[in-house]
Motif scaffolding. Structure first.
Motif, PDB file in Angstrom:
ATOM      1  N   GLU A 177       0.969  -1.186  -0.012  1.00 47.35           N
ATOM      2  CA  GLU A 177       0.089  -0.014   0.101  1.00 47.35           C
ATOM      3  C   GLU A 177       0.853   1.287   0.057  1.00 47.35           C
ATOM      4  OE1 GLU A 177      -0.368   2.411   2.583  1.00 47.35           O
ATOM      5  OE2 GLU A 177      -1.810   3.355   1.431  1.00 47.35           O
ATOM      6  N   HIS A 178       1.916   1.137   0.770  1.00 49.28           N
ATOM      7  CA  HIS A 178       2.829   2.475   0.842  1.00 49.28           C
ATOM      8  C   HIS A 178       3.492   2.707  -0.608  1.00 49.28           C
ATOM      9  CE1 HIS A 178       5.864   4.992   2.430  1.00 49.28           C
ATOM     10  NE2 HIS A 178       6.879   4.547   1.497  1.00 49.28           N
ATOM     11  N   LEU A 179       3.892   1.526  -1.133  1.00 50.87           N
ATOM     12  CA  LEU A 179       4.447   1.758  -2.592  1.00 50.87           C
ATOM     13  C   LEU A 179       3.561   2.292  -3.436  1.00 50.87           C
ATOM     14  CD1 LEU A 179       6.917   1.395  -4.096  1.00 50.87           C
ATOM     15  CD2 LEU A 179       6.378  -0.871  -5.013  1.00 50.87           C
ATOM     16  N   ALA A 180       2.348   1.696  -3.625  1.00 48.63           N
ATOM     17  CA  ALA A 180       1.325   2.453  -4.340  1.00 48.63           C
ATOM     18  C   ALA A 180       1.156   3.800  -4.227  1.00 48.63           C
ATOM     19  CB  ALA A 180       0.016   1.273  -4.172  1.00 48.63           C
ATOM     20  N   ARG A 181       0.906   4.114  -2.951  1.00 45.47           N
ATOM     21  CA  ARG A 181       0.480   5.386  -2.492  1.00 45.47           C
ATOM     22  C   ARG A 181       1.660   6.545  -2.867  1.00 45.47           C
ATOM     23  NH1 ARG A 181       1.424   7.586   2.407  1.00 45.47           N
ATOM     24  NH2 ARG A 181       1.387   5.229   3.205  1.00 45.47           N
ATOM     25  N   THR A 182       2.863   6.114  -2.536  1.00 45.81           N
ATOM     26  CA  THR A 182       4.002   7.073  -2.748  1.00 45.81           C
ATOM     27  C   THR A 182       4.837   6.909  -3.908  1.00 45.81           C
ATOM     28  OG1 THR A 182       5.621   5.353  -1.278  1.00 45.81           O
ATOM     29  CG2 THR A 182       4.094   7.139  -0.254  1.00 45.81           C
ATOM     30  N   GLY A 183       4.921   5.675  -4.324  1.00 40.30           N
ATOM     31  CA  GLY A 183       5.698   5.399  -5.592  1.00 40.30           C
ATOM     32  C   GLY A 183       7.266   5.098  -4.938  1.00 40.30           C
ATOM     33  N   LYS A 184       7.350   4.921  -3.761  1.00 43.82           N
ATOM     34  CA  LYS A 184       8.693   4.736  -3.180  1.00 43.82           C
ATOM     35  C   LYS A 184       8.574   3.694  -2.166  1.00 43.82           C
ATOM     36  CE  LYS A 184       9.878   9.512  -3.283  1.00 43.82           C
ATOM     37  NZ  LYS A 184      10.147  10.742  -2.511  1.00 43.82           N
ATOM     38  N   PRO A 185       9.769   2.578  -2.144  1.00 44.40           N
ATOM     39  CA  PRO A 185       9.835   1.738  -1.420  1.00 44.40           C
ATOM     40  C   PRO A 185      10.285   2.321   0.274  1.00 44.40           C
ATOM     41  CG  PRO A 185      11.683   1.879  -2.554  1.00 44.40           C
ATOM     42  CD  PRO A 185      10.928   2.926  -3.113  1.00 44.40           C
ATOM     43  N   ILE A 186      10.021   1.408   1.193  1.00 45.32           N
ATOM     44  CA  ILE A 186      10.140   1.978   2.494  1.00 45.32           C
ATOM     45  C   ILE A 186      11.528   2.123   2.666  1.00 45.32           C
ATOM     46  CG2 ILE A 186      10.288   0.929   5.173  1.00 45.32           C
ATOM     47  CD1 ILE A 186       7.424   2.198   4.242  1.00 45.32           C
ATOM     48  N   GLY A 187      12.431   1.132   2.288  1.00 43.34           N
ATOM     49  CA  GLY A 187      13.881   0.924   2.395  1.00 43.34           C
ATOM     50  C   GLY A 187      14.574   0.091   1.489  1.00 43.34           C
ATOM     51  N   PRO A 188      15.926  -0.078   1.621  1.00 44.90           N
ATOM     52  CA  PRO A 188      16.525  -1.068   0.695  1.00 44.90           C
ATOM     53  C   PRO A 188      16.112  -2.537   0.569  1.00 44.90           C
ATOM     54  CG  PRO A 188      17.961  -0.429   2.513  1.00 44.90           C
ATOM     55  CD  PRO A 188      16.682   0.499   2.636  1.00 44.90           C
ATOM     56  N   LEU A 189      15.458  -2.981   1.639  1.00 46.16           N
ATOM     57  CA  LEU A 189      14.844  -4.224   1.988  1.00 46.16           C
ATOM     58  C   LEU A 189      13.548  -4.361   1.644  1.00 46.16           C
ATOM     59  CD1 LEU A 189      17.042  -5.680   4.722  1.00 46.16           C
ATOM     60  CD2 LEU A 189      17.158  -5.922   2.577  1.00 46.16           C
ATOM     61  N   HIS A 190      12.882  -3.523   1.025  1.00 42.69           N
ATOM     62  CA  HIS A 190      11.513  -3.292   0.881  1.00 42.69           C
ATOM     63  C   HIS A 190      10.799  -4.600   0.351  1.00 42.69           C
ATOM     64  CE1 HIS A 190       7.463  -1.188   0.060  1.00 42.69           C
ATOM     65  NE2 HIS A 190       7.459  -2.105  -0.829  1.00 42.69           N
ATOM     66  N   GLY A 191       9.680  -5.075   1.097  1.00 44.44           N
ATOM     67  CA  GLY A 191       9.161  -6.204   0.953  1.00 44.44           C
ATOM     68  C   GLY A 191       9.642  -7.759   1.077  1.00 44.44           C
ATOM     69  N   LEU A 192      11.186  -7.777   1.254  1.00 44.68           N
ATOM     70  CA  LEU A 192      11.509  -8.884   1.447  1.00 44.68           C
ATOM     71  C   LEU A 192      11.553  -9.779   2.561  1.00 44.68           C
ATOM     72  CD1 LEU A 192      13.610 -10.431  -0.398  1.00 44.68           C
ATOM     73  CD2 LEU A 192      15.556  -9.644   1.253  1.00 44.68           C
ATOM     74  N   PRO A 193      10.922 -11.067   2.560  1.00 44.95           N
ATOM     75  CA  PRO A 193      10.839 -11.772   3.620  1.00 44.95           C
ATOM     76  C   PRO A 193      12.271 -12.158   4.238  1.00 44.95           C
ATOM     77  CG  PRO A 193       9.429 -12.684   2.006  1.00 44.95           C
ATOM     78  CD  PRO A 193      10.450 -11.395   1.227  1.00 44.95           C
ATOM     79  N   ILE A 194      12.615 -12.069   5.349  1.00 40.73           N
ATOM     80  CA  ILE A 194      13.803 -12.336   6.034  1.00 40.73           C
ATOM     81  C   ILE A 194      13.424 -13.254   7.231  1.00 40.73           C
ATOM     82  CG2 ILE A 194      15.712 -11.456   7.399  1.00 40.73           C
ATOM     83  CD1 ILE A 194      16.108  -9.310   5.487  1.00 40.73           C
ATOM     84  N   SER A 195      14.273 -14.325   7.424  1.00 38.72           N
ATOM     85  CA  SER A 195      14.150 -15.314   8.589  1.00 38.72           C
ATOM     86  C   SER A 195      15.016 -15.169   9.522  1.00 38.72           C
ATOM     87  CB  SER A 195      14.189 -16.767   8.162  1.00 38.72           C
ATOM     88  OG  SER A 195      15.427 -16.931   7.198  1.00 38.72           O
ATOM     89  N   LEU A 196      14.660 -15.399  10.714  1.00 41.21           N
ATOM     90  CA  LEU A 196      15.524 -14.953  11.912  1.00 41.21           C
ATOM     91  C   LEU A 196      15.631 -16.192  12.884  1.00 41.21           C
ATOM     92  CD1 LEU A 196      13.565 -11.526  13.170  1.00 41.21           C
ATOM     93  CD2 LEU A 196      15.823 -11.941  11.755  1.00 41.21           C
ATOM     94  N   LYS A 197      16.805 -16.451  13.346  1.00 37.18           N
ATOM     95  CA  LYS A 197      17.157 -17.767  14.365  1.00 37.18           C
ATOM     96  C   LYS A 197      16.395 -17.135  15.576  1.00 37.18           C
ATOM     97  CE  LYS A 197      21.310 -19.408  16.610  1.00 37.18           C
ATOM     98  NZ  LYS A 197      22.747 -19.260  16.595  1.00 37.18           N
ATOM     99  N   ASP A 198      16.173 -18.139  16.500  1.00 34.35           N
ATOM    100  CA  ASP A 198      15.105 -18.114  17.555  1.00 34.35           C
ATOM    101  C   ASP A 198      15.515 -16.985  18.431  1.00 34.35           C
ATOM    102  OD1 ASP A 198      12.686 -19.353  18.894  1.00 34.35           O
ATOM    103  OD2 ASP A 198      14.435 -19.461  20.333  1.00 34.35           O
TER     104      ASP A 198
END
Length: 535
Positions: free
Chosen positions: A114-135
């Motif tokens: 929604e942010h990208l559609a509204r502003t035309g800009k990504p949030i940051g350099p990892l915009h929308g990327l799923p990242i997994s985290l150790k427990d």
């Protein structure tokens, strides 16, 4: 609490984890791989259960995905759904997860779209990327059990600093991954979730303590995962599964507000770093995290921006053929010899590096971990009646040392650090090349010896583990013969257990090491090694 008490808590936690997987992401019974099927990495493509689009998304690199996410060609919701489904499958086949965050992840993804559609800009350099985290990376409202029954149903009160930084860069958190008890075993097994296994061969270990991450990534359920390392916990699982990782020096990446297995132990500092299927995405992660100036929000971070590393045209590389304690098994020995030959052919200078100080460094590491007499682990277990696992016997049997003795250990550590650095500088080497572990991987329950990784935790050097492109070959990697002379009793045990057939086809990795805070240099040098190997 009775034994039944802790077992019941664990069973309920496992059930809750299983129940958190939506029905549409549960593998249908008629295509579920048999328990006897060793390699399950081909399941997503061969099963027909994943759509072509889901396979395309989860088969892309992080760099490719980020370009499409930033342009709007791909929606974060679509990408996140694909990785949630593949991660759910990975867990059902390897037991790699500790938490699922699917609903929250999809909400985050939709918000980013929604942010990208509204502003035309990504949030940051990892915009929308799923990242997994150790427990151990705290997320507010979510458990970080680090393999202890006592921490079940004990949700974090805050986010770890790293999680805040990654979220600010646009990352989507969708799963947390399994670890061993206290994150102090080189395989990922605990009394809460049980054992994580290797997706290329489920009879083998995916390593530890970041073994949930390595299994997930090797299965294709994550393109960027974050783990931690205090004795090899990034590099060992990366080597076991044939992926890339960076063990940075302390202070380079934020560690504040993570849950520790040995809270307060600081003679050897834990660090965190990325685990990825390729080196480019690993570097992208590093630039992003350091570029966010983590020293502003983490008091333990050093204010060093990400720098360009200027390498000489021809490197001088030290080669550690063995650590004086354990001889590399035949596949690793062959990979090391092959890599040295390729580097020499490329014009680089290779010199032998002595294992001087390595046994003493490993002793410092071991004594640091049990300096409290195992009290930290014992007190955590005591609350629920959870017993010590066999792998944690060193903590069960340890005797507490006093403040004076601990200070002497620090003095010893500092003296070896100075000797090692002087030796490095006098030799004029750029980096060290050596095994990550004595083997490609091993059968579940057989991992021994963290000497090749743990010494560089005590020294606090930057290190990568990387796949060489070679894999275990039954003919080329036959067991050592009757003439083999073991260096130590543990060497004899490891080499007697080696079975080429058991690890046939497994990727073989090596380790590259640079001095403290030379993360950029060790990554650039890894590129040089990979280039030589490709020719």
């Amino acid at each position: 609490m009775s034994n039944q008490g802790w077992e019941a808590i664990a069973a309920a936690k496992r059930k809750a984890l299983s129940d958190s997987i939506p029905s549409e992401w549960r593998i249908p019974a008629d295509i579920f791989p048999a328990e006897t099927q060793e390699d399950v990495t081909g399941f997503p493509k061969s099963s027909g259960w994943f759509t072509e689009k889901e396979l395309e998304i989860t088969g892309s690199t992080a760099t490719q995905l980020l370009q499409k996410l930033a342009s709007g060609e791909l929606k974060s919701e679509e990408v996140t759904k694909a990785f949630c489904k593949r991660a759910a499958a990975a867990h059902q086949l390897t037991n790699c997860l500790s938490e699922t965050l699917f609903a929250a992840a999809l909400d985050t993804a939709r918000s980013l779209d929604e942010h990208l559609a509204r502003t035309g800009k990504p949030i940051g350099p990892l915009h929308g990327l799923p990242i997994s985290l150790k427990d151990n990376f705290n997320l507010k409202g979510i458990d970080s059990t680090v393999g202890f029954i006592a921490y079940v149903n004990d949700p974090a009160k805050y986010d770890s600093v790293l999680a805040e930084i990654l979220r600010g860069a646009g990352a989507v958190f969708y799963v947390k991954t399994n670890v061993p008890t206290a994150m102090m075993i080189a395989e990922s097994v605990n009394n809460v979730f049980g054992r994580t296994v290797h997706p290329r061969n489920r009879n083998l270990t995916s390593g530890g303590s970041s073994g949930g991450e390595s299994a997930l990534i090797a299965f294709g359920g994550s393109v960027v995962g974050v783990g931690s390392d205090i004795g090899g916990s990034l590099r060992i699982p990366a080597a076991c599964t044939g992926i890339f990782t960076l063990r940075p020096s302390s202070g380079r990446f934020p560690t504040t507000r993570c849950r520790a297995g040995l809270a307060g132990q600081e003679a050897v500092l834990s660090v965190n770093g990325p685990m990825t299927p390729n080196l480019n995405d690993l570097e992208l992660y590093c630039k992003t995290v350091v570029g966010a100036e983590p020293w502003i929000s983490d008091p333990r971070c050093i204010p060093i921006p990400w720098r360009s590393a200027e390498l000489p045209q021809k490197l001088k590389i030290g080669v550690l053929w063995n650590d004086g304690m354990v001889t590399p098994t035949p596949p690793v020995k062959r990979a090391l010899e092959h890599t040295v030959q390729k580097l020499k052919a490329a014009g680089h200078e290779l010199v032998d590096w002595s294992h001087e100080d390595h046994a003493e460094l490993l002793s410092v590491l071991a004594r640091s971990f049990v300096s409290d007499g195992g009290k930290s682990v014992r007190e955590t277990l005591k609350g629920t009646g959870e017993p010590f696992r066999e792998e944690m016997s060193a903590y069960e049997q340890a005797k507490e040392v006093g403040g004076y003795d601990m200070w002497q250990l620090h003095i010893q550590r500092n003296e070896i650090q100075k000797r090692y650095l002087d030796r490095w500088n006098n030799a004029g080497i750029d980096v060290l090349l050596l095994p990550t572990t004595p083997f490609a991987t091993v059968k579940n329950g057989q991992f021994k010896h963290v000497g090749y990784t743990g010494v560089y935790n005590v020294l606090d050097y930057a290190a990568t583990s990387f796949p060489t492109g070679l894999s275990v070959d039954q003919d080329a990697d036959k067991a050592t013969g009757a003439g083999f002379k073991p260096l130590t009793s543990i060497d004899e045990e490891i080499n007697s257990e080696y079975d080429a057939q058991a690890v046939l086809g497994m990727p073989i990795s090596l380790q590259l090491v640079a001095r403290r805070l030379e993360e950029e240099k060790v990554i650039e040098a890894t590129k040089v090694v990979l280039d030589a190997l490709s020719k």
